[in-house]
Scaffold this active site. Structure first.
Site, mmCIF file in Angstrom:
data_model
loop_
_atom_site.group_PDB
_atom_site.id
_atom_site.type_symbol
_atom_site.label_atom_id
_atom_site.label_comp_id
_atom_site.label_asym_id
_atom_site.label_seq_id
_atom_site.Cartn_x
_atom_site.Cartn_y
_atom_site.Cartn_z
ATOM 1 N N SER A 147 0.852 -1.190 0.000
ATOM 2 C CA SER A 147 0.000 0.000 0.000
ATOM 3 C C SER A 147 0.885 1.235 0.000
ATOM 4 O O SER A 147 2.060 1.185 0.395
ATOM 5 C CB SER A 147 -0.884 0.002 1.259
ATOM 6 O OG SER A 147 -1.527 1.248 1.434
ATOM 7 N N TYR A 160 -2.050 -1.633 10.826
ATOM 8 C CA TYR A 160 -2.242 -1.814 9.384
ATOM 9 C C TYR A 160 -1.088 -1.204 8.588
ATOM 10 O O TYR A 160 -0.515 -1.852 7.706
ATOM 11 C CB TYR A 160 -3.562 -1.191 8.950
ATOM 12 C CG TYR A 160 -3.750 -1.202 7.451
ATOM 13 C CD1 TYR A 160 -4.127 -2.373 6.793
ATOM 14 C CD2 TYR A 160 -3.521 -0.061 6.685
ATOM 15 C CE1 TYR A 160 -4.283 -2.393 5.411
ATOM 16 C CE2 TYR A 160 -3.675 -0.079 5.304
ATOM 17 C CZ TYR A 160 -4.053 -1.242 4.678
ATOM 18 O OH TYR A 160 -4.196 -1.273 3.311
#
Length: 267
Positions: A147, A160
């Site tokens: 990401s 995360y």
């Protein structure tokens, strides 16, 4: 003189988290390009629907495996099942993952442990299991979903962001180790993407989401697939995301952290 032309067997791509979002779009692209598929997801009904759709419309073979990847035995079970059925995996796509929003001292520990299992441990375990045969055969590809979050700390989504940083680092290290083997590893690092991720994570109302012109999952998947086929180590979809990934390298870490925290706050 009769000449028999033997058709090359189709290659197979294994994709986790394939029932929707980027995973679904990647599966569709692989199917369009003639790959047989092994699709893994925990949503049995949706997964069966996707598998039937691809088989009926695109004429490929699809094996659907219903697994909850937060269970530690799942990677070994997937690998064993495919070995027993003599299904060779040519491309491994570690797409499954999820996040949770909130202050770390207030978020649910069990949910975060499941996140670590899915985002990190399962990805690492599956890669370990399938990579050995790829190296032995002298060809293969691995696509890991990281990401844009991998490039900086993420207050309010601390775990995360950290998992995505691990995936990026892990992928870059493996890509270096595998040079000259015929096997490549690519980390796909999208920014905010239109999907159900934001609702599940609880950040649908965050500034980062509401103020962002999100890329659609199909576009992200196309960029990721192209980067994988070209053997690129890192792919960051979108000029803005690529620019931000560079800027944070030269910006004081405490300032980057404050900015990210502000963007993560719910309006």
């Amino acid at each position: 003189m009769n000449t028999t032309h033997q058709r090359q067997p189709k290659k197979t791509a294994l994709i986790t988290g394939a029932a929707n979002g980027i995973g679904y779009e990647l599966a569709y692209i692989f199917a369009l390009n003639g790959y047989n598929l092994v699709l893994v997801d925990r949503m049995a009904e949706k997964l069966a629907e996707v598998a039937n759709k691809f088989q009926d419309e695109l004429g490929i073979s699809v094996k659907a495996i219903v697994k909850d990847l937060s269970i530690k035995t799942s990677p070994e079970e997937i690998f064993t099942e495919l070995q027993q059925e003599f299904i060779k995996v040519d491309v491994l796509v570690n797409n499954a993952g999820f996040g949770i929003h909130g202050l770390f001292n207030e978020t649910n520990l069990n949910t975060e442990l499941e996140m670590l299992q899915v985002n990190l441990v399962c990805l690492t375990h599956l890669t370990k299991l399938f990579l050995k045969d790829m190296v032995k055969q002298g060809e293969g590809k691995v696509l890991n979903l990281s990401s844009a979050a991998a490039f900086q700390p993420g207050p309010l989504m601390a775990v995360y962001f950290a998992t995505k940083a691990y995936i990026l680092s892990f992928s870059q290290a493996l890509a270096s180790e595998l040079e000259g083997t015929g096997v490549t590893v690519t980390a796909l690092c999208p920014g905010p993407t239109e999907s159900a991720f934001h609702e599940r994570t609880g950040i649908a109302g965050a500034k980062q989401v509401e103020n962002n012109n999100m890329m659609d999952a199909a576009t992200v998947a196309k960029i990721g697939y192209r980067a994988l086929m070209e053997g690129k180590t890192v792919a960051i979809p979108g000029f803005k995301n690529r620019l931000l990934a560079e800027i944070v390298r030269f910006t004081p870490r405490n300032l980057v952290t404050k900015i990210v925290k502000n963007m993560q706050e719910i309006k």
